[in-house]
Motif scaffolding. Structure first.
Motif, PDB file in Angstrom:
ATOM      1  N   ALA A  18     -16.289 138.854   3.469  1.00 19.61           N
ATOM      2  CA  ALA A  18     -15.379 139.511   4.136  1.00 19.61           C
ATOM      3  C   ALA A  18     -14.270 139.507   3.448  1.00 19.61           C
ATOM      4  O   ALA A  18     -13.370 139.386   2.275  1.00 19.61           O
ATOM      5  CB  ALA A  18     -15.479 140.512   4.706  1.00 19.61           C
ATOM      6  N   ASN A  19     -13.521 138.590   4.416  1.00 12.91           N
ATOM      7  CA  ASN A  19     -11.710 138.252   4.382  1.00 12.91           C
ATOM      8  C   ASN A  19     -11.411 137.327   3.352  1.00 12.91           C
ATOM      9  O   ASN A  19     -10.931 137.149   2.879  1.00 12.91           O
ATOM     10  CB  ASN A  19     -11.591 138.012   5.768  1.00 12.91           C
ATOM     11  N   VAL A  20     -12.468 136.392   3.455  1.00 15.01           N
ATOM     12  CA  VAL A  20     -12.140 134.943   2.015  1.00 15.01           C
ATOM     13  C   VAL A  20     -13.466 135.011   1.181  1.00 15.01           C
ATOM     14  O   VAL A  20     -12.239 135.358  -0.298  1.00 15.01           O
ATOM     15  CB  VAL A  20     -13.188 133.989   2.819  1.00 15.01           C
ATOM     16  N   LEU A  21     -14.022 135.547   0.946  1.00 16.96           N
ATOM     17  CA  LEU A  21     -14.611 136.078  -0.527  1.00 16.96           C
ATOM     18  C   LEU A  21     -15.203 137.386  -0.714  1.00 16.96           C
ATOM     19  O   LEU A  21     -15.409 137.614  -2.431  1.00 16.96           O
ATOM     20  CB  LEU A  21     -15.858 135.349  -0.540  1.00 16.96           C
ATOM     21  N   ASP A  22     -13.967 138.392  -0.267  1.00 19.67           N
ATOM     22  CA  ASP A  22     -14.282 139.536  -0.934  1.00 19.67           C
ATOM     23  C   ASP A  22     -15.341 140.145  -0.739  1.00 19.67           C
ATOM     24  O   ASP A  22     -15.337 141.303  -1.805  1.00 19.67           O
ATOM     25  CB  ASP A  22     -13.344 139.346  -1.924  1.00 19.67           C
ATOM     26  N   VAL A  23     -16.251 139.780   0.131  1.00 19.57           N
ATOM     27  CA  VAL A  23     -17.425 140.951  -0.187  1.00 19.57           C
ATOM     28  C   VAL A  23     -17.504 141.840   0.987  1.00 19.57           C
ATOM     29  O   VAL A  23     -18.185 141.637   1.677  1.00 19.57           O
ATOM     30  CB  VAL A  23     -18.951 139.686   0.020  1.00 19.57           C
ATOM     31  N   LYS A  24     -16.876 142.933   0.239  1.00 17.61           N
ATOM     32  CA  LYS A  24     -16.556 144.464   1.122  1.00 17.61           C
ATOM     33  C   LYS A  24     -16.892 145.019   0.032  1.00 17.61           C
ATOM     34  O   LYS A  24     -17.141 145.198  -1.211  1.00 17.61           O
ATOM     35  CB  LYS A  24     -14.533 144.388   1.334  1.00 17.61           C
TER      36      LYS A  24
END
Length: 356
Positions: free
Chosen positions: A154-160
């Protein structure tokens, strides 16, 4: 000497304010997190003997780099102690291998999660429990390792959700999906050793993590037979159901076998290879069968075409785990066929290092 970290800093007044600040920035999974102080992050890096700028890997589609420092920040927030961090790094390394194809499983509308299976001595070092409620998240180490991976995504690869993650439904494994194998309770060669082709003298001595793009578990039960072939048919029937109801394409199915059913296989002298071979032969459907589940429009003139759930018996990942009572097992389907293959990496291994 203080370790030099490059991550930005925020100042807060107490634990509650830290929760509000981190959540407001979208850095949590909705649950409380441990504030990632410089001391806590540095302790993780020290334990793993990694420099802050050590490159764990690069997500190939969007070229996002995952450094040891960023992974450690998220591991601390997830509740990891320094001892957990090498397993987190190994899990991320496995997910970044080309065969896993990280972007597909994490961006798909299909809604899978990354399942982690831990093998070897590290399970004992981290007091991982592979028995009761093994798929229910009752173990601290499994919970925080899986959560750390989720926070890195979520926070590094923006997988949200709604961003890179386009899952229509998802499943609870997205919050955390990690189990250990109960190696002490079986004579079977562990999943990690089978996949790493560990030589006999070193079996049980190599710690590893296997990453699988997986859907939710489907629990099955058969308490009415001790015949290993009939037990394999129960497993295969659930796999066939998934082929009809979800995806007809082959992939890495995971089968979690608790002690009661394992005892029947052991009594018959069956190994995981024997089980995989039997399920491989039985886990297949005809395209025409789709007409029976409301998908007749895509049968066309290929009704007799056969589809195997596995490209080979080796694609079935059999894990010894679970509580002692009941003729239960779990079948965990793959995300979308061969677009993502399971990846296994030894803890502490450098997969991209040059060897002279």
């Amino acid at each position: 000497m203080t370790m030099r970290l490059t991550s930005g800093r925020i100042s807060v007044d107490g634990f509650a304010e830290a929760q509000a600040a981190l959540h407001a920035r979208g850095w949590t999974d909705g649950l409380p997190v441990v504030p990632p102080t410089q001391e806590a992050v540095a302790a993780c890096l020290d334990w793993a003997m990694l420099s802050p700028d050590h490159l764990i890997g690069i997500e190939p589609v969007r070229a996002r780099a995952i450094t040891a420092e960023k992974a450690a920040v998220n591991a601390v927030m997830a509740g990891c102690s320094p001892q957990h961090f090498p397993v987190v790094v190994t899990a991320l390394t496995a997910m970044l291998q080309p065969e896993f194809g990280l972007h597909g499983p994490t961006a798909s509308t299909g809604g899978c999660a990354v399942m982690l299976i831990v093998n070897g001595p590290v399970r004992r070092e981290l007091a991982m429990d592979a028995t009761f409620s093994v798929l229910g998240g009752a173990d601290r180490s499994c919970a925080v390792i899986a959560r750390a991976v989720r926070l890195v995504l979520a926070n590094v690869l923006d997988v949200k959700p709604g961003g890179i993650d386009r899952a229509t439904l998802g499943h609870p494994g997205k919050l955390g999906y990690c189990i250990a194998e109960d190696e002490e309770a079986t004579s079977w060669v562990s999943l990690g050793d089978r996949r790493l082709s560990t030589v006999q003298a070193e079996r049980g001595q190599v710690s590893s993590v296997t990453a699988v793009a997986s859907m939710a578990p489907r629990q099955i039960m058969n308490e009415w037979t001790t015949d290993p072939t009939e037990l394999c048919e129960t497993v295969a029937a659930e796999i066939r159901a998934n082929q009809l109801h979800y995806s007809i394409w082959p992939g890495n199915y995971v089968v979690v076998l608790p002690p009661q059913l394992r005892a029947h296989f052991d009594a018959a002298g069956w190994t995981p290879d024997d089980i995989a071979g039997c399920v491989f032969e039985r886990a297949r459907v005809r395209r025409g069968d789709w007409a029976d589940v409301g998908k007749g429009a895509i049968v066309k003139d290929r009704a007799d075409q056969s589809y195997s759930a596995l490209e080979s018996p080796d694609d079935l990942l059999i894990v010894a785990a679970g509580g002692p009572a009941g003729g239960f097992a779990a079948v965990i389907p793959p995300w979308l066929g061969t677009r993502s293959h399971a990846s296994t990496v030894a803890v502490g291994a450098c997969v991209d290092c040059d060897v002279d």
